[in-house]
Design an enzyme around this catalytic site. Structure first.
Site, PDB file in Angstrom:
ATOM      1  N   TRP A 106      -7.753   3.892  -4.764  1.00  0.00           N
ATOM      2  CA  TRP A 106      -8.853   3.920  -3.797  1.00  0.00           C
ATOM      3  C   TRP A 106      -9.393   5.330  -3.605  1.00  0.00           C
ATOM      4  O   TRP A 106     -10.605   5.520  -3.431  1.00  0.00           O
ATOM      5  CB  TRP A 106      -8.397   3.292  -2.480  1.00  0.00           C
ATOM      6  CG  TRP A 106      -7.905   1.898  -2.697  1.00  0.00           C
ATOM      7  CD1 TRP A 106      -6.633   1.430  -2.566  1.00  0.00           C
ATOM      8  CD2 TRP A 106      -8.687   0.781  -3.152  1.00  0.00           C
ATOM      9  NE1 TRP A 106      -6.562   0.107  -2.901  1.00  0.00           N
ATOM     10  CE2 TRP A 106      -7.811  -0.325  -3.258  1.00  0.00           C
ATOM     11  CE3 TRP A 106     -10.034   0.600  -3.469  1.00  0.00           C
ATOM     12  CZ2 TRP A 106      -8.235  -1.583  -3.675  1.00  0.00           C
ATOM     13  CZ3 TRP A 106     -10.461  -0.656  -3.886  1.00  0.00           C
ATOM     14  CH2 TRP A 106      -9.572  -1.723  -3.980  1.00  0.00           C
ATOM     15  N   ASP A 176      -9.383   7.603   4.931  1.00  0.00           N
ATOM     16  CA  ASP A 176      -9.440   6.166   4.747  1.00  0.00           C
ATOM     17  C   ASP A 176      -8.093   5.604   5.191  1.00  0.00           C
ATOM     18  O   ASP A 176      -7.084   5.786   4.523  1.00  0.00           O
ATOM     19  CB  ASP A 176      -9.714   5.846   3.272  1.00  0.00           C
ATOM     20  CG  ASP A 176      -9.673   4.350   2.963  1.00  0.00           C
ATOM     21  OD1 ASP A 176      -9.450   3.551   3.887  1.00  0.00           O
ATOM     22  OD2 ASP A 176      -9.865   3.997   1.780  1.00  0.00           O
ATOM     23  N   LYS A 200      -6.452  -5.712   6.912  1.00  0.00           N
ATOM     24  CA  LYS A 200      -5.016  -5.452   6.793  1.00  0.00           C
ATOM     25  C   LYS A 200      -4.346  -5.594   8.171  1.00  0.00           C
ATOM     26  O   LYS A 200      -3.555  -6.496   8.390  1.00  0.00           O
ATOM     27  CB  LYS A 200      -4.754  -4.038   6.262  1.00  0.00           C
ATOM     28  CG  LYS A 200      -5.648  -3.605   5.113  1.00  0.00           C
ATOM     29  CD  LYS A 200      -5.315  -4.254   3.798  1.00  0.00           C
ATOM     30  CE  LYS A 200      -6.103  -3.578   2.683  1.00  0.00           C
ATOM     31  NZ  LYS A 200      -5.813  -4.149   1.363  1.00  0.00           N
TER      32      LYS A 200
END
Length: 365
Positions: A106, A176, A200
């Site tokens: 990511w 992030d 999540k």
């Protein structure tokens, strides 16, 4: 109200498990929300009823995460992946540099998007050892002229997590936190921006939370499309266009659930307990199981491991699926096994998985 169907042991990496109590409440309110005769999904986002839902979710997040007053809280769309683009578009002017710390897939994607707007520079990377660890703070080389520093706090694919964060001084630090936000206390004031996809720990997919310091937002580029300007969403309280109303409602209910559990202190201890069940089996298996991440970088959210024998690994995953464990296959890019133990995954599920792992080893040695 209770479900009559059996609940799976859900270890999916995302979208992931949601609290059963929240699902049950949403089920009860689905057709008639607060006596309106409509589902929350049918309410106008301009109505007073939805505005109360929206503002309450913001207030709960501010309280739980102890967000200072000089930060804006936004509910956006497009996932963290759109933030990979919006951040450099707003804060990285052409000819400028930004420091990116590379710890997995990511962060690599965020780095790639930044190239469209300026010059991203690797401040550190652990790619050479297949992202088995988080870089040591002393090995991070931040450009003193950087527009900002970007990192990914938890790496779902490789199972690594930052334990302490670098101090960047006057250079904005942007994180992030999609896969570990609200899993523990964090000093928000150490960051200029935190962003996270909801799917999540925060709720269902479709909502992206952005927590940004006002002085950073004041420096943002305004010569870009309206919807991609943070200022647009600040000015309109994230209601410039139709928001994901059901997702925001669910996010608020998940935040309320976290409060009812006792807040982040309780959640953090519970997450440590859950991860310990599984890591202890790995560590005491004499190599039958072995982890991907180095011990000092292990994630409490995503526990990545392999079975020493490839054929046994296939058998392990197949038998685990038959036993009701869902989502244990590792990411397609790395293979192996992965147990994602986000906030809503109960202790009982992690204990059951640990017991299954012990028995599988006993039966297959």
């Amino acid at each position: 109200m209770t479900f009559t169907t059996k609940r799976a042991f859900n270890f999916n990496a995302g979208p992931s498990a949601l609290p059963l109590e929240v699902l049950q409440k949403a089920q009860a309110e689905l057709v008639d929300f607060q006596g309106t005769g409509m589902s929350v999904m049918e309410l106008s986002h301009r109505s007073a009823t939805f505005e109360a839902v929206h503002n309450e979710a913001i207030a709960r997040l501010r309280k739980l995460f102890e967000i200072p007053e000089n930060y804006e809280v936004l509910f956006l769309q497009g996932g963290a992946s759109l933030q990979f683009t919006m951040i450099p578009m707003n804060f990285l002017q052409e000819g400028k540099k930004a420091s990116y710390i590379q710890t997995g897939a990511w962060s690599e994607k965020a780095f790639k998007e930044a190239k469209f707007f300026g010059t991203p520079v690797e401040a550190a990377s652990t790619k050479e050892n297949n992202y088995k660890n988080i870089p040591a703070i002393e090995n991070i080389n931040i450009d003193p002229e950087a527009a900002y520093v970007h990192l990914t706090s938890n790496n779902t694919i490789f199972g690594t997590q930052w334990k302490t964060f670098p101090t960047t001084g006057d250079i904005p630090l942007i994180a992030d936190m999609s896969s570990d936000i609200l899993s523990k206390k964090v000093d928000v004031s150490n960051f200029s921006m935190i962003y996270a996809g909801a799917q999540k720990n925060l709720g269902p997919s479709g909502v992206t939370v952005v927590i940004a310091r006002k002085d950073l937002l004041e420096k943002a580029n305004t010569n870009i499309p309206t919807m991609l300007q943070y200022a647009t969403h600040v000015k309109n309280n994230s209601l410039y266009n139709t928001p994901p109303t059901f997702g925001i409602y669910m996010l608020g209910e998940v935040l309320k659930w976290v409060e009812e559990q006792g807040g982040l202190d309780v959640i953090e201890k519970r997450n440590e307990e859950k991860a310990a069940y599984i890591y202890d089996v790995i560590d005491n298996s004499n190599g039958f199981y072995y982890g991907h991440a180095t011990e000092d970088s292990r994630s409490l959210m995503n526990i990545t491991f392999r079975v020493a024998d490839e054929e046994l690994e296939k058998k392990f995953l197949a038998e685990a699926k038959e036993a009701g464990f869902v989502g244990l296959n590792g990411h397609r890019s790395v293979g192996g096994c992965r147990a994602s133990a986000y906030n809503s995954v109960p202790v009982e599920a992690c204990k059951a998985l640990a017991d299954f792992m012990v028995k599988f080893q006993q039966d297959n040695q």
